[in-house]
Scaffold this motif. Structure first.
Motif, PDB file in Angstrom:
ATOM      1  N   LEU A   1       0.807  -1.211   0.000  1.00 13.36           N
ATOM      2  CA  LEU A   1       0.000   0.000   0.000  1.00 13.36           C
ATOM      3  C   LEU A   1       0.846   1.270   0.000  1.00 13.36           C
ATOM      4  N   VAL A   2       2.066   1.162   0.536  1.00 15.69           N
ATOM      5  CA  VAL A   2       2.944   2.331   0.602  1.00 15.69           C
ATOM      6  C   VAL A   2       3.353   2.777  -0.795  1.00 15.69           C
ATOM      7  N   ASP A   3       3.469   1.832  -1.712  1.00 10.78           N
ATOM      8  CA  ASP A   3       3.932   2.123  -3.064  1.00 10.78           C
ATOM      9  C   ASP A   3       2.802   2.376  -4.062  1.00 10.78           C
ATOM     10  N   ARG A   4       1.578   2.538  -3.562  1.00 12.46           N
ATOM     11  CA  ARG A   4       0.444   2.787  -4.468  1.00 12.46           C
ATOM     12  C   ARG A   4       0.650   4.069  -5.272  1.00 12.46           C
ATOM     13  N   HIS A   5       0.190   4.027  -6.510  1.00 13.38           N
ATOM     14  CA  HIS A   5       0.305   5.181  -7.400  1.00 13.38           C
ATOM     15  C   HIS A   5      -1.096   5.739  -7.635  1.00 13.38           C
ATOM     16  N   ASP A   6      -1.565   6.587  -6.733  1.00 16.45           N
ATOM     17  CA  ASP A   6      -2.905   7.162  -6.821  1.00 16.45           C
ATOM     18  C   ASP A   6      -2.840   8.574  -7.397  1.00 16.45           C
ATOM     19  N   ILE A   7      -3.876   8.928  -8.148  1.00 17.36           N
ATOM     20  CA  ILE A   7      -3.904  10.237  -8.786  1.00 17.36           C
ATOM     21  C   ILE A   7      -4.275  11.327  -7.771  1.00 17.36           C
ATOM     22  N   PRO A   8      -3.542  12.428  -7.734  1.00 20.16           N
ATOM     23  CA  PRO A   8      -3.906  13.554  -6.863  1.00 20.16           C
ATOM     24  C   PRO A   8      -5.054  14.339  -7.502  1.00 20.16           C
ATOM     25  N   ARG A   9      -6.274  14.104  -7.053  1.00 18.42           N
ATOM     26  CA  ARG A   9      -7.468  14.633  -7.731  1.00 18.42           C
ATOM     27  C   ARG A   9      -7.438  16.138  -7.934  1.00 18.42           C
ATOM     28  N   HIS A  10      -6.935  16.889  -6.949  1.00 16.49           N
ATOM     29  CA  HIS A  10      -6.963  18.345  -7.041  1.00 16.49           C
ATOM     30  C   HIS A  10      -5.965  18.894  -8.054  1.00 16.49           C
ATOM     31  N   GLU A  11      -5.058  18.036  -8.506  1.00 16.00           N
ATOM     32  CA  GLU A  11      -4.026  18.492  -9.444  1.00 16.00           C
ATOM     33  C   GLU A  11      -4.380  18.254 -10.904  1.00 16.00           C
ATOM     34  N   VAL A  12      -5.555  17.659 -11.161  1.00 18.03           N
ATOM     35  CA  VAL A  12      -5.984  17.446 -12.543  1.00 18.03           C
ATOM     36  C   VAL A  12      -6.171  18.808 -13.217  1.00 18.03           C
ATOM     37  N   LYS A  13      -5.534  19.010 -14.334  1.00 18.72           N
ATOM     38  CA  LYS A  13      -5.599  20.298 -15.035  1.00 18.72           C
ATOM     39  C   LYS A  13      -6.326  20.219 -16.375  1.00 18.72           C
ATOM     40  N   LYS A  14      -6.316  19.029 -17.011  1.00 19.99           N
ATOM     41  CA  LYS A  14      -6.858  18.888 -18.353  1.00 19.99           C
ATOM     42  C   LYS A  14      -7.878  17.753 -18.432  1.00 19.99           C
ATOM     43  N   VAL A  15      -8.904  17.978 -19.241  1.00 24.16           N
ATOM     44  CA  VAL A  15      -9.895  16.936 -19.536  1.00 24.16           C
ATOM     45  C   VAL A  15     -10.090  16.867 -21.041  1.00 24.16           C
ATOM     46  N   ILE A  16     -10.672  15.771 -21.507  1.00 27.58           N
ATOM     47  CA  ILE A  16     -10.963  15.587 -22.930  1.00 27.58           C
ATOM     48  C   ILE A  16     -12.456  15.315 -23.088  1.00 27.58           C
ATOM     49  N   CYS A  17     -13.127  16.109 -23.876  1.00 26.03           N
ATOM     50  CA  CYS A  17     -14.557  15.928 -24.123  1.00 26.03           C
ATOM     51  C   CYS A  17     -14.790  14.583 -24.805  1.00 26.03           C
ATOM     52  N   SER A  18     -15.734  13.810 -24.291  1.00 23.40           N
ATOM     53  CA  SER A  18     -16.023  12.494 -24.859  1.00 23.40           C
ATOM     54  C   SER A  18     -16.770  12.574 -26.177  1.00 23.40           C
ATOM     55  N   LEU A  19     -17.379  13.730 -26.482  1.00 28.33           N
ATOM     56  CA  LEU A  19     -18.138  13.859 -27.718  1.00 28.33           C
ATOM     57  C   LEU A  19     -17.284  14.338 -28.884  1.00 28.33           C
ATOM     58  N   CYS A  20     -16.445  15.346 -28.638  1.00 26.11           N
ATOM     59  CA  CYS A  20     -15.679  15.917 -29.752  1.00 26.11           C
ATOM     60  C   CYS A  20     -14.166  15.748 -29.603  1.00 26.11           C
ATOM     61  N   ASP A  21     -13.744  15.078 -28.518  1.00 24.49           N
ATOM     62  CA  ASP A  21     -12.314  14.787 -28.284  1.00 24.49           C
ATOM     63  C   ASP A  21     -11.453  16.043 -28.118  1.00 24.49           C
ATOM     64  N   THR A  22     -12.048  17.132 -27.694  1.00 22.75           N
ATOM     65  CA  THR A  22     -11.280  18.362 -27.499  1.00 22.75           C
ATOM     66  C   THR A  22     -10.619  18.378 -26.126  1.00 22.75           C
ATOM     67  N   GLU A  23      -9.293  18.524 -26.117  1.00 22.66           N
ATOM     68  CA  GLU A  23      -8.568  18.662 -24.859  1.00 22.66           C
ATOM     69  C   GLU A  23      -8.685  20.098 -24.374  1.00 22.66           C
TER      70      GLU A  23
END
Length: 209
Positions: free
Chosen positions: A47-69
Motif C-alpha cells: 500500500l505504501v507504493d500505491r500510485h494514486d492520482i492527486p485529484r486536485h491536481e488534474v488540469k486537463k480533460v478531454i470531451c467524450s463527444l468531440c475529443d477536445t482537450e
C-alpha cells in the motif's frame, strides 16, 4: 451528431460523465481517477507504493463527444456539451447522476454524497458523518484517515459504504458483515464490542452457572 441515448452511454464503471481526465502524474488518459488507480495498482500489494492520482491536481480533460482537450470546466469549449450535471471545480469532479446528492465539504476538502443537509463535519474525526449519529457520536482523532482494518482500503475517500462503530473506529459496512459471518463481534482496532452483546453474555452466564 450524437443522440440523447448515445450521450448517456458515456462515462466509466464509476461515473456517468462526458469527459475523460488526463492524469497529471503520468499524463495518460482515463475515465476518472478511480480508473487510473485501479489500472496502476492492479498488481500492487504494498500500500505504501500505491500510485494514486492527486485529484486536485488534474488540469486537463478531454470531451467524450468531440475529443477536445481543454482546461477543467463544466461545459466543453468546442461543442458546448455539459460534461457533468454535477461539477466541482475544486475536486475536478464530474458526474451526471445527481441522485447521489453530491456536495463539496470545504473541511474534508473533497466531495461527498448523500445530501449536505444530512451530514455534519466532525472536526476531531476530520470527516463528515450522518446526522443520525451526531448525538451519540464517539470521537476518535482522525478516525477516517486510515485504512479499513479488514480490507486495508483507505477509508477517507472510499466509494464503499462505511460504518462508525460504537467505539468510534471506522470500517467498511460490508467488512463488518463479513466479520459477523465469522462470529467476530469486536472492533479489530480496540477489541470493544461492535453491538449490544448483553443477550450473549446472559446466555454464557447461564451456561457457566
Amino acid at each position: 451528431m450524437e443522440t440523447i441515448s448515445e450521450i448517456e452511454t458515456f462515462g466509466c464503471t464509476h461515473y456517468r460523465r462526458r469527459c475523460k481526465i488526463i492524469a497529471p502524474c503520468c499524463n495518460q488518459v482515463f475515465g476518472c481517477r478511480h480508473c487510473h488507480n485501479e489500472a496502476k495498482n492492479s498488481n500492487e500489494i504494498n500500500l505504501v507504493d500505491r500510485h494514486d492520482i492527486p485529484r486536485h491536481e488534474v488540469k486537463k480533460v478531454i470531451c467524450s463527444l468531440c475529443d477536445t482537450e481543454q482546461d477543467v470546466q463544466q461545459y466543453c469549449i468546442n461543442c458546448g456539451v455539459c460534461m457533468g450535471e454535477y461539477f466541482c471545480g475544486t475536486c475536478k469532479f464530474f458526474d451526471d447522476d445527481i441522485s447521489k446528492q453530491q456536495f463539496h465539504c470545504d473541511e474534508c476538502g473533497i466531495c461527498r454524497t448523500g445530501g449536505k443537509d444530512n451530514f455534519f463535519h466532525c472536526k476531531r474525526c476530520g470527516c463528515c458523518y450522518s446526522k443520525e449519529i451526531k448525538e451519540g457520536h464517539h470521537c476518535v482523532e482522525r478516525a477516517m484517515h486510515h485504512n479499513c482494518p479488514i480490507c486495508f482500503e483507505y477509508l477517507f475517500d472510499t466509494l464503499r459504504e462505511t460504518s462508525v462503530l460504537p467505539c468510534g473506529h471506522t470500517i467498511h459496512f460490508e467488512c463488518v458483515k463479513e466479520m459477523e459471518k465469522h462470529h467476530r463481534y469486536s472492533c479489530p482496532v480496540c477489541s470493544k464490542s461492535i453491538c449490544d452483546m448483553s443477550s450473549v453474555w446472559k446466555k454464557l452466564d447461564q451456561v457457566v452457572c
